[in-house]
Design a protein around this motif. Structure first.
Motif, mmCIF file in Angstrom:
data_model
loop_
_atom_site.group_PDB
_atom_site.id
_atom_site.type_symbol
_atom_site.label_atom_id
_atom_site.label_comp_id
_atom_site.label_asym_id
_atom_site.label_seq_id
_atom_site.Cartn_x
_atom_site.Cartn_y
_atom_site.Cartn_z
ATOM 1 N N UNK A 30 0.832 -1.197 0.000
ATOM 2 C CA UNK A 30 0.000 0.000 0.000
ATOM 3 C C UNK A 30 0.868 1.250 0.000
ATOM 4 N N UNK A 31 1.810 1.322 0.929
ATOM 5 C CA UNK A 31 2.669 2.504 1.028
ATOM 6 C C UNK A 31 3.502 2.705 -0.226
ATOM 7 N N UNK A 32 4.049 1.612 -0.780
ATOM 8 C CA UNK A 32 4.855 1.719 -1.999
ATOM 9 C C UNK A 32 4.009 2.261 -3.145
ATOM 10 N N UNK A 33 2.825 1.675 -3.355
ATOM 11 C CA UNK A 33 1.963 2.092 -4.472
ATOM 12 C C UNK A 33 1.512 3.544 -4.299
ATOM 13 N N UNK A 34 1.152 3.940 -3.075
ATOM 14 C CA UNK A 34 0.713 5.311 -2.814
ATOM 15 C C UNK A 34 1.843 6.291 -3.150
ATOM 16 N N UNK A 35 3.059 5.997 -2.669
ATOM 17 C CA UNK A 35 4.205 6.868 -2.977
ATOM 18 C C UNK A 35 4.485 6.910 -4.476
ATOM 19 N N UNK A 36 4.405 5.757 -5.110
ATOM 20 C CA UNK A 36 4.669 5.681 -6.554
ATOM 21 C C UNK A 36 3.651 6.515 -7.327
ATOM 22 N N UNK A 53 -8.756 2.664 0.096
ATOM 23 C CA UNK A 53 -8.175 1.337 -0.043
ATOM 24 C C UNK A 53 -8.832 0.380 0.919
ATOM 25 N N UNK A 54 -8.738 -0.880 0.580
ATOM 26 C CA UNK A 54 -9.190 -1.961 1.457
ATOM 27 C C UNK A 54 -8.494 -3.235 1.017
ATOM 28 N N UNK A 62 -9.549 -7.202 7.824
ATOM 29 C CA UNK A 62 -9.789 -6.142 6.851
ATOM 30 C C UNK A 62 -9.106 -4.857 7.303
ATOM 31 N N UNK A 63 -8.325 -4.273 6.406
ATOM 32 C CA UNK A 63 -7.680 -2.979 6.617
ATOM 33 C C UNK A 63 -8.257 -2.046 5.565
ATOM 34 N N UNK A 64 -8.887 -0.942 5.988
ATOM 35 C CA UNK A 64 -9.528 -0.034 5.040
ATOM 36 C C UNK A 64 -9.475 1.387 5.581
ATOM 37 N N UNK A 65 -9.321 2.344 4.666
ATOM 38 C CA UNK A 65 -9.323 3.747 5.043
ATOM 39 C C UNK A 65 -9.501 4.570 3.776
ATOM 40 N N UNK A 66 -9.614 5.887 3.961
ATOM 41 C CA UNK A 66 -9.751 6.778 2.817
ATOM 42 C C UNK A 66 -9.248 8.162 3.188
ATOM 43 N N UNK A 67 -9.004 8.981 2.163
ATOM 44 C CA UNK A 67 -8.532 10.349 2.354
ATOM 45 C C UNK A 67 -9.246 11.243 1.347
ATOM 46 N N UNK A 68 -9.949 12.264 1.856
ATOM 47 C CA UNK A 68 -10.697 13.194 1.004
ATOM 48 C C UNK A 68 -9.801 14.198 0.291
ATOM 49 N N UNK A 69 -8.637 14.471 0.829
ATOM 50 C CA UNK A 69 -7.711 15.475 0.299
ATOM 51 C C UNK A 69 -8.422 16.790 -0.019
ATOM 52 N N UNK A 70 -9.277 17.213 0.905
ATOM 53 C CA UNK A 70 -9.946 18.501 0.755
ATOM 54 C C UNK A 70 -11.234 18.486 -0.045
ATOM 55 N N UNK A 84 -18.286 -2.634 -2.053
ATOM 56 C CA UNK A 84 -19.138 -3.546 -2.819
ATOM 57 C C UNK A 84 -18.286 -4.584 -3.534
ATOM 58 N N UNK A 85 -17.610 -5.420 -2.746
ATOM 59 C CA UNK A 85 -16.848 -6.563 -3.257
ATOM 60 C C UNK A 85 -15.568 -6.185 -3.998
ATOM 61 N N UNK A 86 -14.993 -5.035 -3.735
ATOM 62 C CA UNK A 86 -13.690 -4.663 -4.285
ATOM 63 C C UNK A 86 -12.675 -4.770 -3.164
ATOM 64 N N UNK A 87 -11.950 -5.862 -3.127
ATOM 65 C CA UNK A 87 -10.989 -6.095 -2.059
ATOM 66 C C UNK A 87 -9.567 -6.079 -2.606
ATOM 67 N N UNK A 88 -8.619 -5.853 -1.710
ATOM 68 C CA UNK A 88 -7.194 -5.868 -2.040
ATOM 69 C C UNK A 88 -6.855 -4.844 -3.119
ATOM 70 N N UNK A 89 -7.311 -3.615 -2.890
ATOM 71 C CA UNK A 89 -7.108 -2.581 -3.899
ATOM 72 C C UNK A 89 -6.876 -1.222 -3.244
ATOM 73 N N UNK A 90 -6.031 -0.425 -3.894
ATOM 74 C CA UNK A 90 -5.823 0.977 -3.591
ATOM 75 C C UNK A 90 -6.267 1.754 -4.826
ATOM 76 N N UNK A 91 -7.139 2.726 -4.639
ATOM 77 C CA UNK A 91 -7.607 3.565 -5.751
ATOM 78 C C UNK A 91 -7.328 5.008 -5.408
ATOM 79 N N UNK A 92 -6.748 5.717 -6.348
ATOM 80 C CA UNK A 92 -6.511 7.156 -6.206
ATOM 81 C C UNK A 92 -7.133 7.854 -7.415
ATOM 82 N N UNK A 93 -7.934 8.867 -7.155
ATOM 83 C CA UNK A 93 -8.521 9.669 -8.227
ATOM 84 C C UNK A 93 -7.922 11.065 -8.116
ATOM 85 N N UNK A 94 -7.259 11.492 -9.178
ATOM 86 C CA UNK A 94 -6.621 12.798 -9.216
ATOM 87 C C UNK A 94 -7.517 13.781 -9.945
ATOM 88 N N UNK A 95 -7.554 15.005 -9.400
ATOM 89 C CA UNK A 95 -8.322 16.072 -10.055
ATOM 90 C C UNK A 95 -7.435 17.293 -10.158
#
Length: 95
Positions: A30-36, A53-54, A62-70, A84-95
């Motif tokens: 998780x940390x590696x992918x987030x930094x990358x 992520x979760x 289960x490890x899960x959290x999120x960040x609104x970034x404002x 909803x059944x999305x496990x073992x994933x980190x998702x980042x949406x950039x705006x």
């Protein structure tokens, strides 16, 4: 290292959104992918990077959290989608 996938850019009004995702099964991944992800130029210069992520750790917890970034409730909304059944994933949406 884990594989990171990038979605197509979506333009809405004056904003451009792009999703990035990685399969993760540990805190290290998780940390590696987030930094990358944050090292990519278009992500680093984005106004907001919303994250959720979760994953299940090696003990099946289960490890899960999120960040609104404002962005009000954006991270929690993304986390709700992942629940909803999305496990073992980190998702980042950039705006």
């Amino acid at each position: 290292a884990v594989e990171i996938r990038h979605g197509e850019e979506i333009k809405d009004r004056k904003s451009t959104f792009q999703a990035h995702a990685a399969r993760v099964t540990s805190s290290d991944q998780l940390q590696w992918a987030w930094r990358e992800m944050l090292s990519y130029r278009n992500v680093a210069t984005a106004t907001h990077n919303i994250v959720a992520y979760r994953y299940f750790d090696s003990k099946g917890v289960l490890v899960a959290d999120n960040d609104d970034d404002g962005e009000d409730r954006a991270g929690s909304n993304l986390a709700q989608l992942l629940s909803h059944k999305c496990d073992n994933v980190l998702v980042m949406v950039s705006r």
